[in-house]
Design a protein around this motif. Structure first.
Motif, PDB file in Angstrom:
ATOM      1  N   PHE A 179      -4.102   6.086 -10.305  1.00  0.00           N
ATOM      2  CA  PHE A 179      -2.596   5.885 -10.664  1.00  0.00           C
ATOM      3  C   PHE A 179      -1.801   5.546  -9.269  1.00  0.00           C
ATOM      4  O   PHE A 179      -0.944   4.955  -9.441  1.00  0.00           O
ATOM      5  CB  PHE A 179      -2.055   7.538 -10.350  1.00  0.00           C
ATOM      6  N   LEU A 180      -2.387   5.826  -7.996  1.00  0.00           N
ATOM      7  CA  LEU A 180      -1.721   4.880  -6.996  1.00  0.00           C
ATOM      8  C   LEU A 180      -1.951   3.574  -6.770  1.00  0.00           C
ATOM      9  O   LEU A 180      -1.203   2.664  -6.356  1.00  0.00           O
ATOM     10  CB  LEU A 180      -2.054   5.841  -5.510  1.00  0.00           C
ATOM     11  N   ALA A 181      -3.412   3.325  -7.032  1.00  0.00           N
ATOM     12  CA  ALA A 181      -3.832   2.002  -6.937  1.00  0.00           C
ATOM     13  C   ALA A 181      -2.849   1.159  -8.123  1.00  0.00           C
ATOM     14  O   ALA A 181      -2.631   0.210  -7.852  1.00  0.00           O
ATOM     15  CB  ALA A 181      -5.163   1.932  -7.383  1.00  0.00           C
ATOM     16  N   VAL A 182      -2.643   1.623  -9.127  1.00  0.00           N
ATOM     17  CA  VAL A 182      -2.028   1.026 -10.556  1.00  0.00           C
ATOM     18  C   VAL A 182      -0.501   0.703  -9.901  1.00  0.00           C
ATOM     19  O   VAL A 182       0.167  -0.281 -10.065  1.00  0.00           O
ATOM     20  CB  VAL A 182      -2.031   1.846 -11.546  1.00  0.00           C
TER      21      VAL A 182
ATOM     22  N   THR B 260       3.310  -4.759  -6.292  1.00  0.00           N
ATOM     23  CA  THR B 260       2.978  -5.914  -5.772  1.00  0.00           C
ATOM     24  C   THR B 260       3.330  -7.177  -6.758  1.00  0.00           C
ATOM     25  O   THR B 260       3.857  -8.117  -6.442  1.00  0.00           O
ATOM     26  CB  THR B 260       1.277  -6.161  -5.426  1.00  0.00           C
ATOM     27  N   CYS B 261       3.341  -6.956  -8.120  1.00  0.00           N
ATOM     28  CA  CYS B 261       3.854  -7.645  -9.047  1.00  0.00           C
ATOM     29  C   CYS B 261       5.331  -7.920  -9.095  1.00  0.00           C
ATOM     30  O   CYS B 261       5.711  -9.044  -9.283  1.00  0.00           O
ATOM     31  CB  CYS B 261       3.377  -7.362 -10.680  1.00  0.00           C
TER      32      CYS B 261
ATOM     33  N   ALA C 199      10.960  -6.511   0.927  1.00  0.00           N
ATOM     34  CA  ALA C 199      10.485  -5.834   2.208  1.00  0.00           C
ATOM     35  C   ALA C 199      10.031  -4.568   1.645  1.00  0.00           C
ATOM     36  O   ALA C 199       9.046  -3.848   1.786  1.00  0.00           O
ATOM     37  CB  ALA C 199      11.104  -6.014   3.287  1.00  0.00           C
ATOM     38  N   VAL C 200      11.068  -3.921   0.973  1.00  0.00           N
ATOM     39  CA  VAL C 200      11.023  -2.411   0.748  1.00  0.00           C
ATOM     40  C   VAL C 200      10.001  -2.138  -0.158  1.00  0.00           C
ATOM     41  O   VAL C 200       9.004  -1.528  -0.312  1.00  0.00           O
ATOM     42  CB  VAL C 200      12.142  -1.479   0.410  1.00  0.00           C
ATOM     43  N   THR C 201      10.030  -3.179  -1.392  1.00  0.00           N
ATOM     44  CA  THR C 201       8.994  -3.136  -2.523  1.00  0.00           C
ATOM     45  C   THR C 201       7.561  -3.373  -1.899  1.00  0.00           C
ATOM     46  O   THR C 201       6.755  -2.489  -2.154  1.00  0.00           O
ATOM     47  CB  THR C 201       9.294  -4.029  -3.451  1.00  0.00           C
ATOM     48  N   PHE C 202       7.310  -4.282  -0.997  1.00  0.00           N
ATOM     49  CA  PHE C 202       6.217  -4.613  -0.118  1.00  0.00           C
ATOM     50  C   PHE C 202       5.690  -3.390   0.268  1.00  0.00           C
ATOM     51  O   PHE C 202       4.242  -2.845   0.109  1.00  0.00           O
ATOM     52  CB  PHE C 202       6.190  -5.694   0.403  1.00  0.00           C
ATOM     53  N   ILE C 203       6.443  -2.618   1.101  1.00  0.00           N
ATOM     54  CA  ILE C 203       5.903  -1.519   1.998  1.00  0.00           C
ATOM     55  C   ILE C 203       5.710  -0.490   1.158  1.00  0.00           C
ATOM     56  O   ILE C 203       4.406   0.268   1.351  1.00  0.00           O
ATOM     57  CB  ILE C 203       6.985  -1.173   2.748  1.00  0.00           C
ATOM     58  N   LEU C 204       6.414  -0.240  -0.011  1.00  0.00           N
ATOM     59  CA  LEU C 204       5.962   0.933  -0.949  1.00  0.00           C
ATOM     60  C   LEU C 204       4.691   0.586  -1.820  1.00  0.00           C
ATOM     61  O   LEU C 204       3.820   1.508  -1.892  1.00  0.00           O
ATOM     62  CB  LEU C 204       7.151   0.994  -1.980  1.00  0.00           C
ATOM     63  N   ALA C 205       4.448  -0.777  -1.906  1.00  0.00           N
ATOM     64  CA  ALA C 205       3.144  -1.118  -2.513  1.00  0.00           C
ATOM     65  C   ALA C 205       1.975  -0.900  -1.563  1.00  0.00           C
ATOM     66  O   ALA C 205       0.860  -0.339  -1.785  1.00  0.00           O
ATOM     67  CB  ALA C 205       3.122  -2.671  -2.963  1.00  0.00           C
ATOM     68  N   MET C 206       2.244  -1.018  -0.245  1.00  0.00           N
ATOM     69  CA  MET C 206       1.176  -0.713   0.958  1.00  0.00           C
ATOM     70  C   MET C 206       0.841   0.605   1.128  1.00  0.00           C
ATOM     71  O   MET C 206      -0.320   1.199   1.393  1.00  0.00           O
ATOM     72  CB  MET C 206       1.574  -1.446   2.199  1.00  0.00           C
ATOM     73  N   ILE C 207       2.046   1.537   1.021  1.00  0.00           N
ATOM     74  CA  ILE C 207       1.901   2.832   1.090  1.00  0.00           C
ATOM     75  C   ILE C 207       1.048   3.277  -0.080  1.00  0.00           C
ATOM     76  O   ILE C 207       0.051   4.262   0.203  1.00  0.00           O
ATOM     77  CB  ILE C 207       3.342   3.473   1.113  1.00  0.00           C
ATOM     78  N   ALA C 208       1.237   3.057  -1.313  1.00  0.00           N
ATOM     79  CA  ALA C 208       0.602   3.582  -2.450  1.00  0.00           C
ATOM     80  C   ALA C 208      -0.854   3.158  -2.365  1.00  0.00           C
ATOM     81  O   ALA C 208      -1.805   3.891  -2.636  1.00  0.00           O
ATOM     82  CB  ALA C 208       1.260   2.813  -3.645  1.00  0.00           C
ATOM     83  N   LEU C 209      -1.296   1.832  -1.939  1.00  0.00           N
ATOM     84  CA  LEU C 209      -2.799   1.490  -1.605  1.00  0.00           C
ATOM     85  C   LEU C 209      -3.184   2.175  -0.722  1.00  0.00           C
ATOM     86  O   LEU C 209      -4.295   2.515  -0.773  1.00  0.00           O
ATOM     87  CB  LEU C 209      -2.612  -0.192  -1.337  1.00  0.00           C
ATOM     88  N   THR C 210      -2.665   2.506   0.334  1.00  0.00           N
ATOM     89  CA  THR C 210      -3.141   3.284   1.571  1.00  0.00           C
ATOM     90  C   THR C 210      -3.613   4.617   0.921  1.00  0.00           C
ATOM     91  O   THR C 210      -4.619   4.957   1.317  1.00  0.00           O
ATOM     92  CB  THR C 210      -2.108   3.407   2.589  1.00  0.00           C
ATOM     93  N   LEU C 211      -2.546   5.085   0.126  1.00  0.00           N
ATOM     94  CA  LEU C 211      -2.807   6.431  -0.327  1.00  0.00           C
ATOM     95  C   LEU C 211      -4.074   6.542  -1.179  1.00  0.00           C
ATOM     96  O   LEU C 211      -4.727   7.574  -1.281  1.00  0.00           O
ATOM     97  CB  LEU C 211      -1.444   7.305  -0.834  1.00  0.00           C
ATOM     98  N   SER C 212      -4.136   5.573  -2.282  1.00  0.00           N
ATOM     99  CA  SER C 212      -4.952   5.407  -3.107  1.00  0.00           C
ATOM    100  C   SER C 212      -6.554   5.377  -2.269  1.00  0.00           C
ATOM    101  O   SER C 212      -7.632   5.888  -2.649  1.00  0.00           O
ATOM    102  CB  SER C 212      -5.033   4.173  -4.035  1.00  0.00           C
ATOM    103  N   LEU C 213      -6.567   4.558  -1.134  1.00  0.00           N
ATOM    104  CA  LEU C 213      -7.981   4.387  -0.438  1.00  0.00           C
ATOM    105  C   LEU C 213      -8.380   5.663   0.294  1.00  0.00           C
ATOM    106  O   LEU C 213      -9.388   6.078   0.423  1.00  0.00           O
ATOM    107  CB  LEU C 213      -7.439   3.258   0.610  1.00  0.00           C
ATOM    108  N   MET C 214      -7.092   6.225   0.646  1.00  0.00           N
ATOM    109  CA  MET C 214      -7.443   7.716   1.370  1.00  0.00           C
ATOM    110  C   MET C 214      -7.900   8.727   0.338  1.00  0.00           C
ATOM    111  O   MET C 214      -8.916   9.238   0.573  1.00  0.00           O
ATOM    112  CB  MET C 214      -6.183   8.209   1.882  1.00  0.00           C
TER     113      MET C 214
END
Length: 149
Positions: free
Chosen positions: A82-85, A91-92, A113-128
């Protein structure tokens, strides 16, 4: 009538959007790994469910323990998926916002910038979540002590 952006502006926007596109490729690879792990966990769960009703004693207890572990892994993998999607969708959206900003001359830099930060946070949580799932899966891989005697 608004003026159309110069080709150089569009070319620059394409260059800016390449990093998020590479990120999408990485997220796609992560989704592939997560889906593969989920598939294997579901297959193992189905196999154990068939053995569960025919087992007794310590064997039954071991099946119940592993089924609980598998259920936890399914939950963790689903969270990671879910977090990766979510990260991929955001990112899109970053790429789309870059082009919208260029084509309309809107000053949407903070939104990008905010959208990209949220994308990175979601990706980080997915990897965790993926890391946690791997650690949980290692519990089931160890050889049982009673077999090592």
């Amino acid at each position: 009538m608004p003026t159309l952006p110069a080709v150089s502006s569009i070319a620059q926007t394409i260059q800016l959007s390449l990093s998020p596109v590479f990120m999408l490729a990485g997220i796609g690879a992560l989704l592939n790994v997560l889906a593969g792990r989920l598939s294997r966990v579901v297959d193992r769960t189905r196999a154990l469910e068939m053995l569960h009703s025919r087992s007794t004693g310590p064997e039954h207890d071991r099946h119940v323990w592993e089924l609980r572990l598998l259920d936890r892994r399914i939950t963790i993998i689903n969270t990671a998926l879910f977090l990766a999607v979510t990260s991929a969708v955001l990112t899109c959206l970053v790429v789309a916002l870059l082009f919208i900003g260029t084509l309309t001359d809107l000053h949407i830099g903070p939104a990008v910038a905010v959208t990209f930060i949220l994308a990175m946070i979601a990706l980080t949580l997915s990897l965790m979540s993926f890391m946690i799932e791997v650690r949980v899966s290692l519990r089931a891989i160890h050889v049982r002590a009673d077999l090592l005697r």
